[in-house]
Design a protein around this motif. Sequence first.
Motif, PDB file in Angstrom:
ATOM      1  N   GLY A 429      61.674 -32.223 -11.230  1.00 46.64           N
ATOM      2  CA  GLY A 429      61.995 -32.320 -12.648  1.00 46.64           C
ATOM      3  C   GLY A 429      60.752 -32.339 -13.528  1.00 46.64           C
ATOM      4  N   GLN A 430      60.730 -33.251 -14.497  1.00 48.77           N
ATOM      5  CA  GLN A 430      59.635 -33.325 -15.450  1.00 48.77           C
ATOM      6  C   GLN A 430      58.309 -33.707 -14.798  1.00 48.77           C
ATOM      7  N   ALA A 431      58.358 -34.313 -13.617  1.00 47.45           N
ATOM      8  CA  ALA A 431      57.111 -34.654 -12.923  1.00 47.45           C
ATOM      9  C   ALA A 431      56.322 -33.409 -12.541  1.00 47.45           C
ATOM     10  N   LEU A 432      57.007 -32.288 -12.383  1.00 49.53           N
ATOM     11  CA  LEU A 432      56.313 -31.034 -12.098  1.00 49.53           C
ATOM     12  C   LEU A 432      55.428 -30.625 -13.270  1.00 49.53           C
ATOM     13  N   LEU A 433      55.865 -30.944 -14.475  1.00 50.90           N
ATOM     14  CA  LEU A 433      55.046 -30.679 -15.661  1.00 50.90           C
ATOM     15  C   LEU A 433      53.898 -31.672 -15.751  1.00 50.90           C
ATOM     16  N   VAL A 505      55.087 -27.274 -23.371  1.00 55.81           N
ATOM     17  CA  VAL A 505      55.460 -27.105 -21.969  1.00 55.81           C
ATOM     18  C   VAL A 505      55.191 -25.677 -21.511  1.00 55.81           C
ATOM     19  N   GLU A 506      55.372 -24.708 -22.399  1.00 53.80           N
ATOM     20  CA  GLU A 506      55.108 -23.310 -22.044  1.00 53.80           C
ATOM     21  C   GLU A 506      53.616 -23.068 -21.849  1.00 53.80           C
ATOM     22  N   VAL A 507      52.793 -23.727 -22.647  1.00 59.70           N
ATOM     23  CA  VAL A 507      51.345 -23.602 -22.491  1.00 59.70           C
ATOM     24  C   VAL A 507      50.913 -24.171 -21.146  1.00 59.70           C
ATOM     25  N   LEU A 508      51.424 -25.354 -20.810  1.00 58.11           N
ATOM     26  CA  LEU A 508      51.022 -26.012 -19.568  1.00 58.11           C
ATOM     27  C   LEU A 508      51.536 -25.257 -18.342  1.00 58.11           C
ATOM     28  N   GLN A 509      52.695 -24.647 -18.469  1.00 59.49           N
ATOM     29  CA  GLN A 509      53.247 -23.880 -17.350  1.00 59.49           C
ATOM     30  C   GLN A 509      52.622 -22.497 -17.228  1.00 59.49           C
ATOM     31  N   GLY A 604      43.852 -21.351 -41.667  1.00 57.15           N
ATOM     32  CA  GLY A 604      43.142 -20.613 -40.636  1.00 57.15           C
ATOM     33  C   GLY A 604      43.675 -20.885 -39.248  1.00 57.15           C
ATOM     34  N   VAL A 605      45.004 -21.002 -39.148  1.00 60.21           N
ATOM     35  CA  VAL A 605      45.651 -21.330 -37.874  1.00 60.21           C
ATOM     36  C   VAL A 605      46.158 -20.052 -37.213  1.00 60.21           C
ATOM     37  N   ASP A 606      45.800 -19.870 -35.957  1.00 62.26           N
ATOM     38  CA  ASP A 606      46.304 -18.716 -35.213  1.00 62.26           C
ATOM     39  C   ASP A 606      47.626 -19.021 -34.519  1.00 62.26           C
ATOM     40  N   ASP A 607      47.782 -20.260 -34.024  1.00 60.82           N
ATOM     41  CA  ASP A 607      49.028 -20.631 -33.353  1.00 60.82           C
ATOM     42  C   ASP A 607      49.326 -22.109 -33.566  1.00 60.82           C
ATOM     43  N   LEU A 608      50.619 -22.398 -33.670  1.00 62.04           N
ATOM     44  CA  LEU A 608      51.117 -23.768 -33.749  1.00 62.04           C
ATOM     45  C   LEU A 608      51.831 -24.086 -32.443  1.00 62.04           C
ATOM     46  N   VAL A 609      51.414 -25.170 -31.805  1.00 62.74           N
ATOM     47  CA  VAL A 609      52.008 -25.603 -30.539  1.00 62.74           C
ATOM     48  C   VAL A 609      52.797 -26.887 -30.796  1.00 62.74           C
ATOM     49  N   ILE A 610      54.003 -26.951 -30.266  1.00 61.23           N
ATOM     50  CA  ILE A 610      54.894 -28.075 -30.526  1.00 61.23           C
ATOM     51  C   ILE A 610      55.066 -28.931 -29.276  1.00 61.23           C
ATOM     52  N   SER A 611      54.749 -30.204 -29.391  1.00 62.42           N
ATOM     53  CA  SER A 611      55.096 -31.194 -28.368  1.00 62.42           C
ATOM     54  C   SER A 611      56.163 -32.087 -28.982  1.00 62.42           C
ATOM     55  N   GLY A 612      57.402 -31.650 -28.850  1.00 61.33           N
ATOM     56  CA  GLY A 612      58.488 -32.298 -29.565  1.00 61.33           C
ATOM     57  C   GLY A 612      59.442 -33.055 -28.669  1.00 61.33           C
ATOM     58  N   PRO A 613      60.516 -33.557 -29.269  1.00 60.47           N
ATOM     59  CA  PRO A 613      61.475 -34.362 -28.503  1.00 60.47           C
ATOM     60  C   PRO A 613      62.336 -33.521 -27.583  1.00 60.47           C
ATOM     61  N   TYR A 614      62.907 -34.196 -26.593  1.00 51.79           N
ATOM     62  CA  TYR A 614      63.916 -33.612 -25.711  1.00 51.79           C
ATOM     63  C   TYR A 614      65.245 -34.302 -25.999  1.00 51.79           C
TER      64      TYR A 614
END
Length: 657
Positions: A429-433, A505-509, A604-614
């Motif tokens: 599960g989430q431990a893999l992340l 999560v997509e960045v880390l994976q 001057g932002v190229d990308d916004l990364v979201i660490s949001g709720p589940y």
Amino acid sequence: MPNAPFYPRLFAPLTLGGFEIRNRIASTGHQTFLAENNLPGGALVAYHEARARGGAGLIITEAARFHESAFAAPRELHLVEDSAIPAYARLAKVVQGHGARIIGQLSHSGRVSHRMREGHRGVAFAPSPVPDRRYQTVPRQMSTELIEELVSTIGTGAQRYAEAGYDGVELMASHGLLFAQFLNPDANRRTDAYGGTLDNRMRFLCESLAEVRRKIRIGMVIGLRISAEDFEADGTEPDVIESACSYLAKTGAIDYLNVTAGSMAGLGGSIHVVPPMEIASAYLASHAGRLRAATSLPILVAGRINQPQEAEQVLAGNYADICGMTRAMITDPELASKARSGRGESIKACIGCNQACIGHLHKGVGISCIQSPLSGREARFAPALAEPARIPGRILVVGGGPAGMRAAVTAAQRGHNVLLMEAAPMLGGQALLAQRLPERAEFGGLITNLEMELASANVEIRMRQFVDRAMIEAEAPDALILATGARPAPLEIEIEDDRSPVLAVEVLQGTAQVRGRVVIADWRCDWVGIGTAAHLAAKGHHVRLAVDGVCAGQNLPTYVRDYWAGRLHALGVEVIPYARAFGMDADTAYFSQSVTGAPILFEGVDDLVISGPYLPDTRLEDTLSGLNIRISRAGDCLSPRTAEEAVYEGFLAGLEA
């Protein structure tokens, strides 16, 4: 019994003072917050009994306060009255009854304390009125009369340990506490007989050790716990520690040294008090070896010695004579007996997460382990776990994350026939992340350990198995445990110019790529935001971590949070607290100040990364209305939280199945 052939040095007996220790494995003193009315009660006795029964050679019980000027937390141990002796005697008798030896600590925090009592701060005492940089405490300088009183009461405390049947007493000059403050010229600026030269700065410690020796019975040992290095800019220099230890050894003031590192007096050295997975295993061996050579005393060393093979290597290198394996035995109390009998592969390894051991201390609650919910709760749960289910049945567990895995293991241990179904190709599960985060690969040990337990418990596992109501009805289990986890919540961000935020999560994976200048919107305030920021900064990105909280890592264990604040600074990550994301366009991310709502613009932002709720994944649960099967739930499908809650609730679900 002959020495175990697997680890011959680790299981060789050691003579210390007037007694023999059966092996070289020690549980060092650590605050458990299991005290009852400031005394050892049933919970603390059961906790230490589990480690003594599990084969530990030496148990050092946590710091007991020997004078009222040291009282701080409501659940710490006190040893200030003769009426306390029976409670300590009960603990000693139980530990010794399983063949282990027991030593008791005596300690005073000095300036390193909030001294919170009934909601207000009390007066802290120290060698000099030098402010503490961790608690922002300004202590009162101890008078000569108070020093003399402490010397007397520490001797009386040692005498009480002796009358309780303990094998020895250990004073704490480690971690920036009171004795360490006297040794440190930056903390001790006295001009009387207790300050100035090293001889004078040692006077309080020497007088205390002499008084302890005078009050204990012949054959008891006196030890000193000391930080070989504080890792603080204004800490005690290592050469001062070496000189002090050498002098104490020559005068016969102590019988052994308990070598550790770090200081509770600052934010830099505190990570070494209980070093997490980011710190190398057995990293203090060379420090211990230096003091061993300087003193010729028996040396106990601690510091991330989590496996018997690591301890064997420390002993083989002549760095130390005993290894502190405290957290290793918090996770697996039977570590010693498993290693001795050649069952090393069945040891459940500590992963150094610090979440439920020192993390619980900082929350003011009793000690435990995220992998081993029974730890610290032996008196409460051990009898139920040992009792087989009255009516063994067929248990179906849906979800192979930490909650489902623990539920399956526990139910099987009680005699049930357990089937675990998981939709993914891998358990975890989430431990893999979590194990993908920088410097956090060891977290994957949680999965490895649970897989080992599943195999040992003969749990049937079906992978890539999507479960629906029809399948449950076809399996016809006697009980159903849902551990279906959680899914990312829908994004509530205004998007313009066809821009699309990326999930952390997509960045880390590795399933999503980001471009140069990145802003991370960190709602979670946990590992994910920090880990993503560190990951991207290490790859050369310009990173701003915008936290919807008071600081990065707000929800992490204190020492680890502070460590990562330093790491992010070193990586060049800009941290912006009190920032809530609400939109983005071609090159700008829009946030608001969390308290006032005032706009915060990142240009001057190229990308916004979201660490949001589940959100809880209740898709299966929602289809089970009217199903005539007892249903339990555990982990993120109830509410997304951490691995600790998942494992604990899985344990409860399996126990109650």
